[in-house]
Design a protein around this motif. Sequence first.
Motif, mmCIF file in Angstrom:
data_model
loop_
_atom_site.group_PDB
_atom_site.id
_atom_site.type_symbol
_atom_site.label_atom_id
_atom_site.label_comp_id
_atom_site.label_asym_id
_atom_site.label_seq_id
_atom_site.Cartn_x
_atom_site.Cartn_y
_atom_site.Cartn_z
ATOM 1 N N VAL A 26 0.837 -1.291 0.019
ATOM 2 C CA VAL A 26 0.051 0.168 0.043
ATOM 3 C C VAL A 26 0.737 1.256 0.038
ATOM 4 N N ASP A 27 1.973 1.021 0.889
ATOM 5 C CA ASP A 27 2.949 2.410 0.684
ATOM 6 C C ASP A 27 3.442 2.589 -0.701
ATOM 7 N N GLU A 28 3.768 1.658 -1.130
ATOM 8 C CA GLU A 28 4.243 1.815 -2.589
ATOM 9 C C GLU A 28 3.330 2.173 -3.373
ATOM 10 N N LEU A 29 2.124 1.774 -3.568
ATOM 11 C CA LEU A 29 0.975 1.973 -4.401
ATOM 12 C C LEU A 29 0.899 3.287 -4.376
ATOM 13 N N LEU A 30 0.507 3.900 -2.976
ATOM 14 C CA LEU A 30 0.052 5.293 -2.634
ATOM 15 C C LEU A 30 1.190 6.290 -2.982
ATOM 16 N N SER A 31 2.389 5.941 -3.243
ATOM 17 C CA SER A 31 3.400 6.813 -3.308
ATOM 18 C C SER A 31 3.778 7.037 -4.734
ATOM 19 N N SER A 32 2.951 6.339 -5.622
ATOM 20 C CA SER A 32 3.315 6.270 -7.099
ATOM 21 C C SER A 32 2.555 7.616 -7.747
ATOM 22 N N ALA A 33 3.341 7.781 -8.568
ATOM 23 C CA ALA A 33 2.945 9.453 -9.478
ATOM 24 C C ALA A 33 1.264 9.069 -9.712
ATOM 25 N N GLU A 34 1.193 7.862 -10.544
ATOM 26 C CA GLU A 34 -0.100 7.717 -11.021
ATOM 27 C C GLU A 34 -1.404 7.795 -9.833
ATOM 28 N N VAL A 35 -1.121 7.106 -8.951
ATOM 29 C CA VAL A 35 -2.067 7.304 -7.928
ATOM 30 C C VAL A 35 -2.243 8.725 -7.268
ATOM 31 N N PHE A 36 -1.003 9.175 -7.090
ATOM 32 C CA PHE A 36 -1.060 10.527 -6.667
ATOM 33 C C PHE A 36 -1.872 11.627 -7.281
ATOM 34 N N GLN A 37 -1.724 11.356 -8.672
ATOM 35 C CA GLN A 37 -2.596 12.373 -9.543
ATOM 36 C C GLN A 37 -3.871 12.345 -9.552
ATOM 37 N N SER A 38 -4.317 10.982 -8.817
ATOM 38 C CA SER A 38 -5.947 10.802 -8.696
ATOM 39 C C SER A 38 -6.473 11.934 -8.103
ATOM 40 N N GLY A 39 -5.858 12.706 -7.215
ATOM 41 C CA GLY A 39 -6.664 14.014 -6.507
ATOM 42 C C GLY A 39 -6.358 15.031 -7.220
ATOM 43 N N ALA A 40 -5.683 15.141 -8.462
ATOM 44 C CA ALA A 40 -5.231 16.396 -9.151
ATOM 45 C C ALA A 40 -7.012 16.952 -9.597
ATOM 46 N N ASN A 41 -7.884 16.473 -9.903
ATOM 47 C CA ASN A 41 -8.989 16.983 -10.466
ATOM 48 C C ASN A 41 -9.791 17.723 -9.148
ATOM 49 N N ALA A 42 -9.658 17.431 -7.850
ATOM 50 C CA ALA A 42 -10.501 17.813 -6.721
ATOM 51 C C ALA A 42 -10.752 19.231 -6.708
ATOM 52 N N LEU A 43 -12.038 19.443 -6.470
ATOM 53 C CA LEU A 43 -12.542 20.890 -6.269
ATOM 54 C C LEU A 43 -11.399 21.590 -5.528
ATOM 55 N N ASP A 44 -10.906 22.922 -6.063
ATOM 56 C CA ASP A 44 -10.186 23.809 -5.273
ATOM 57 C C ASP A 44 -10.756 24.928 -4.640
ATOM 58 N N VAL A 45 -9.966 25.408 -3.627
ATOM 59 C CA VAL A 45 -10.423 26.837 -2.931
ATOM 60 C C VAL A 45 -10.783 27.854 -4.095
ATOM 61 N N GLY A 46 -12.034 28.488 -3.921
ATOM 62 C CA GLY A 46 -12.383 29.584 -4.670
ATOM 63 C C GLY A 46 -13.405 28.963 -5.660
ATOM 64 N N GLN A 47 -13.491 27.643 -5.813
ATOM 65 C CA GLN A 47 -14.347 27.263 -6.989
ATOM 66 C C GLN A 47 -15.798 26.721 -6.206
ATOM 67 N N ASN A 48 -17.057 26.880 -7.106
ATOM 68 C CA ASN A 48 -18.174 26.708 -6.796
ATOM 69 C C ASN A 48 -18.396 25.235 -6.310
ATOM 70 N N ALA A 49 -18.910 24.900 -5.158
ATOM 71 C CA ALA A 49 -19.270 23.373 -4.883
ATOM 72 C C ALA A 49 -20.736 23.091 -5.581
ATOM 73 N N PRO A 50 -20.566 21.933 -6.236
ATOM 74 C CA PRO A 50 -21.753 21.360 -6.907
ATOM 75 C C PRO A 50 -22.703 21.137 -5.958
ATOM 76 N N ASP A 51 -24.090 21.434 -6.040
ATOM 77 C CA ASP A 51 -25.271 21.116 -5.221
ATOM 78 C C ASP A 51 -25.331 19.582 -5.249
ATOM 79 N N PHE A 52 -25.975 19.134 -4.276
ATOM 80 C CA PHE A 52 -26.498 17.649 -4.167
ATOM 81 C C PHE A 52 -27.303 17.365 -3.326
ATOM 82 N N THR A 53 -28.286 16.446 -3.781
ATOM 83 C CA THR A 53 -29.398 15.872 -2.831
ATOM 84 C C THR A 53 -29.246 14.637 -2.608
#
Length: 220
Positions: A26-53
Amino acid sequence: MPSLREQTDARIANTRKNNPNFAKKVDELLSSAEVFQSGANALDVGQNAPDFTLPTPLGKSVSLSNLITNGPVVVTFYRGSWCPYCNLQLRAMQQRLPEIRALGAELAAISPEMPDNSLSHEEQETLEFPVLSDHDARVAAEYGVAWEVPELILEHMRNDRNLELSAINGGNGSVLPIPATFVIDRDGVVTWRFVDVDYRHRAEPDDIIHALKQLSKQTA
């Protein structure tokens, strides 16, 4: 009382002691660039949060647009009630809920579990904030924090923990949210976030409360 990070670190240490081969993988997997990149598209500060129900375990619908009419909202995505790190996180957030609400904010937790599976009866009585069911992690995807779980982790869940996520979630069992927390102001804008592809690390309640205090100063 130990901090959430201290509690999760102790859990990580226990896994490394009792299942060192899996922990190393798991340590090796989560340190890989490919997996780390999985969070690159996360909503950032200053962006509008999508509504949900989304539904609660009891079938009540809760929407972000309704929650923010009363003040800021802390939205936290977690993997499910079967995840020990998630349970540590939810208990820690429950303990700090009075402070969160004293700052005029609300808390909502979201996982892909079906409503009937998302909380035990005991948990329903102890958690005083909405726990919502996000089928197939669709809202998580809108927030940029849904990811395809690597087969290594899925295999561990099936073989070592007897967990079949497709049954638990009532749909796609290979997609889970990256543990992430967002502070959203009354205008629906993200003012603070925590995103970490390492599911063993979670937003510290102290940091969330600090972010809410900063937001309160800005809007005073």
